[in-house]
Design a protein around this motif. Structure first.
Motif, PDB file in Angstrom:
ATOM      1  N   PHE A 163       0.840  -1.202   0.000  1.00  0.00           N
ATOM      2  CA  PHE A 163       0.000   0.000   0.000  1.00  0.00           C
ATOM      3  C   PHE A 163       0.877   1.256   0.000  1.00  0.00           C
ATOM      4  O   PHE A 163       0.722   2.155  -0.825  1.00  0.00           O
ATOM      5  N   HIS A 164       1.813   1.296   0.931  1.00  0.00           N
ATOM      6  CA  HIS A 164       2.728   2.456   1.017  1.00  0.00           C
ATOM      7  C   HIS A 164       3.541   2.616  -0.265  1.00  0.00           C
ATOM      8  O   HIS A 164       3.632   3.708  -0.828  1.00  0.00           O
ATOM      9  N   PHE A 197       2.085  10.268  -4.008  1.00  0.00           N
ATOM     10  CA  PHE A 197       1.277  10.663  -2.854  1.00  0.00           C
ATOM     11  C   PHE A 197       2.183  10.920  -1.651  1.00  0.00           C
ATOM     12  O   PHE A 197       3.170  10.218  -1.462  1.00  0.00           O
ATOM     13  N   TYR A 198       1.825  11.927  -0.852  1.00  0.00           N
ATOM     14  CA  TYR A 198       2.547  12.200   0.391  1.00  0.00           C
ATOM     15  C   TYR A 198       1.828  11.516   1.541  1.00  0.00           C
ATOM     16  O   TYR A 198       0.600  11.602   1.640  1.00  0.00           O
ATOM     17  N   GLU A 199       2.592  10.900   2.422  1.00  0.00           N
ATOM     18  CA  GLU A 199       1.977  10.325   3.619  1.00  0.00           C
ATOM     19  C   GLU A 199       1.777  11.421   4.657  1.00  0.00           C
ATOM     20  O   GLU A 199       2.713  12.168   4.957  1.00  0.00           O
ATOM     21  N   VAL A 200       0.564  11.518   5.188  1.00  0.00           N
ATOM     22  CA  VAL A 200       0.281  12.529   6.209  1.00  0.00           C
ATOM     23  C   VAL A 200      -0.409  11.852   7.394  1.00  0.00           C
ATOM     24  O   VAL A 200      -0.755  10.668   7.327  1.00  0.00           O
ATOM     25  N   THR A 223      -2.964   8.267   4.105  1.00  0.00           N
ATOM     26  CA  THR A 223      -2.616   7.932   5.479  1.00  0.00           C
ATOM     27  C   THR A 223      -3.031   6.495   5.769  1.00  0.00           C
ATOM     28  O   THR A 223      -3.914   5.946   5.094  1.00  0.00           O
ATOM     29  N   VAL A 224      -2.378   5.884   6.733  1.00  0.00           N
ATOM     30  CA  VAL A 224      -2.801   4.573   7.234  1.00  0.00           C
ATOM     31  C   VAL A 224      -2.957   4.742   8.736  1.00  0.00           C
ATOM     32  O   VAL A 224      -1.984   5.073   9.420  1.00  0.00           O
ATOM     33  N   ALA A 225      -4.151   4.574   9.230  1.00  0.00           N
ATOM     34  CA  ALA A 225      -4.411   4.854  10.641  1.00  0.00           C
ATOM     35  C   ALA A 225      -5.633   4.061  11.089  1.00  0.00           C
ATOM     36  O   ALA A 225      -6.381   3.560  10.253  1.00  0.00           O
ATOM     37  N   PRO A 226      -5.835   3.956  12.389  1.00  0.00           N
ATOM     38  CA  PRO A 226      -7.064   3.288  12.832  1.00  0.00           C
ATOM     39  C   PRO A 226      -8.291   4.158  12.567  1.00  0.00           C
ATOM     40  O   PRO A 226      -8.194   5.380  12.590  1.00  0.00           O
ATOM     41  N   SER A 227      -9.402   3.504  12.288  1.00  0.00           N
ATOM     42  CA  SER A 227     -10.699   4.174  12.312  1.00  0.00           C
ATOM     43  C   SER A 227     -11.529   3.407  13.321  1.00  0.00           C
ATOM     44  O   SER A 227     -11.344   2.202  13.497  1.00  0.00           O
ATOM     45  N   GLU A 283      -6.264   5.364   3.587  1.00  0.00           N
ATOM     46  CA  GLU A 283      -7.106   6.349   2.894  1.00  0.00           C
ATOM     47  C   GLU A 283      -6.264   7.295   2.050  1.00  0.00           C
ATOM     48  O   GLU A 283      -5.160   7.664   2.437  1.00  0.00           O
ATOM     49  N   ALA A 284      -6.826   7.703   0.920  1.00  0.00           N
ATOM     50  CA  ALA A 284      -6.130   8.646   0.050  1.00  0.00           C
ATOM     51  C   ALA A 284      -7.116   9.661  -0.506  1.00  0.00           C
ATOM     52  O   ALA A 284      -8.305   9.369  -0.646  1.00  0.00           O
TER      53      ALA A 284
END
Ligand code: ATP
Ligand code: MN
Length: 430
Positions: free
Chosen positions: A141-142, A150-153, A201-205, A224-225
């Motif tokens: 994914f990254h 894409f920039y990771e934020v 970003t990759v984060a918990p939801s 998410e992107a």
């Protein structure tokens, strides 16, 4: 110097002296020989401990040490067809770092017990294989999105606004007032496209999911992107290449692990872009055809998705959902405003939705109306509305359920196996 077990299991190591460290995976004694299978993060190998080849103390340790004891083994590598990997270590020294108490997990255990002992069960070969596949899914994914510029934020997890509707919001006491745990980072990602254009970003939801299904967690990992200037179709094109990339990477780098899990790799090889696109109204027809009771205006449930995706061997996109069953931010189709320019990507073999995405409303008047229709207060969303005041642009985005992707790619029958510590309505321990 220690060798990884993976290196020991190779032609190059035959006849060489090696030293490995790990944990006892299986053990059996036959008189003056103890057969000990040692595992480390890279694999397993058999250590043969013979009474005459090691010191008395070392032999005693080998006899005494039980499953999961941590050990350091030294010896010479030999080839032997009878050993599980075809190679084994003729042990010259056997040291126990820590003797394990009798391990509470044996072959046949209830799922409930395994979940209570999750911290120990994670050591199993099956869970190790899943965690390695998970790692590769995240890596893919990254790798893919960065490769696309894409920039990771990073976005906050404590928030004051709902993204997906009020019913699945978790409230958290916050210094005398209430805040929520984020359901999605989408709105914050949208704020950042005005400077970085393409962000992810990759984060918990977090979602207070009351329904118990095989594919809902209350805390899940969300990839998410968002991208400025992207249409719904542009985003689908990006996503299908991304999923193809991730699946290819897993097939290439995780062959062993897929094998351990008994995953049918042939079906993964069908995952090739482009994926079919089907409009929502067509899905209603298909559902009716295969005998599922579904009316126009109803959302697809897990059962519908399972039946529909069983008919495809690659993922499919469902597009043009009726506006009323999607959150307020989706952009109405200018050609037919009763439907929105969005898509769900459904994974094949019955797995169902793994991605939700689409174009976001960028015209301020349309957004204001949709917010009001849904009963949200504009002042709560002032910053989201602001984005439409200062140089608004067409844009689109998506959210991929990372755990669902792992579940599908690894061929698991429940999402709880796809994450180290699943959180559900019933479980927050360990
Ligand atoms: P569903 O209809 O399956 O509940 P959703 O429409 O609520 O999904 P979105 O809001 O579009 O899902 O979220 C984007 C993605 O996040 C989904 O496609 C799915 O892969 C994942 N996802 C959503 N809810 C969960 C959950 N509770 N547990 C795990 N993954 C989830
Ligand atoms: Mn949902």
């Amino acid at each position: 110097m220690y060798q990884r077990i993976e290196e020991v299991n190779s032609e190059d190591s035959v006849g060489k002296k090696v030293k490995v460290r790990g944990w006892i995976y299986r053990k059996r004694r036959s008189g003056k020989i103890v057969f000990i299978i040692v595992r480390d993060s890279t694999g397993i190998v058999q250590s043969i401990v013979e009474k005459n080849s090691v010191s008395n103390d070392d032999f005693k340790s080998a006899v005494k040490a039980g499953i999961e004891s941590s050990v350091i083994v030294e010896g010479i590598v030999e080839k032997d067809e009878r050993s599980p990997t075809g190679y084994e270590i003729k042990t010259t020294s056997f040291n126990v770092v820590s003797y394990a108490e009798p391990f509470p997990i044996t072959e046949y255990q209830s799922d409930e017990l395994l979940m209570n002992l999750r911290h120990l069960w994670l050591r199993s070969r099956k869970m190790t294989a899943i965690m390695k596949i998970r790692d590769t899914v995240f890596k893919g994914f990254h790798e893919f999105l960065r490769g696309e510029g894409f920039y990771e934020v990073h976005c906050p997890m404590f928030v004051s606004t709902a993204v997906e509707g009020g019913s699945t919001l978790f409230e958290v006491p916050y210094f005398g007032r209430k805040v929520y745990l984020t359901q999605s980072s989408q709105f914050y990602l949208e704020t950042m496209i005005f400077s970085l254009e393409k962000v992810y970003t990759v984060a918990p939801s977090f979602r207070a999911e009351k329904s118990r299904t095989r594919r809902h967690l209350t805390e899940y990992w969300h990839g998410e992107a968002e991208a400025a200037w992207f249409s719904n179709e542009d985003m689908m094109k990006l996503e299908e290449r991304m999923i193809e990339h991730i699946v290819e990477l897993v097939i290439r780098e995780r062959k062993n692990e897929l094998d351990i899990l008994g995953r049918d790799v042939e079906s993964l090889k069908n995952v090739q872009a482009p994926f079919e696109r089907i409009r929502y109204d067509k899905i209603v027809d298909i559902a009716t055809e295969i005998g599922i009771d579904m009316e126009y205006g109803e959302d697809l449930g897990a059962d519908e998705e399972r039946e529909i995706t069983k008919r495809f061997n690659a993922p499919v996109f469902i597009t043009h959902f009726p506006a009323e069953i999607k959150p307020f931010y989706h952009r109405p189709d200018p050609e037919n405003p009763s439907v929105v320019l969005c898509h769900d990507m459904l994974a094949p073999e019955g797995y169902g939705e793994i991605i939700g995405g689409g174009e976001r409303i960028y015209e301020i008047e349309v957004l204001r109306k949709r917010l009001a229709d849904e009963g949200w207060k504009e002042e709560d969303y002032y910053w989201y509305v602001d984005l439409r005041k200062y140089g608004s642009v067409p844009h689109a985005g998506f959210g991929l359920g990372m755990d669902r992707a792992v579940m599908w790619i690894a061929g698991l029958d429940h999402i709880k196996y796809a994450i180290p510590y699943p959180r559900t309505i019933r479980r927050v321990t360990p």
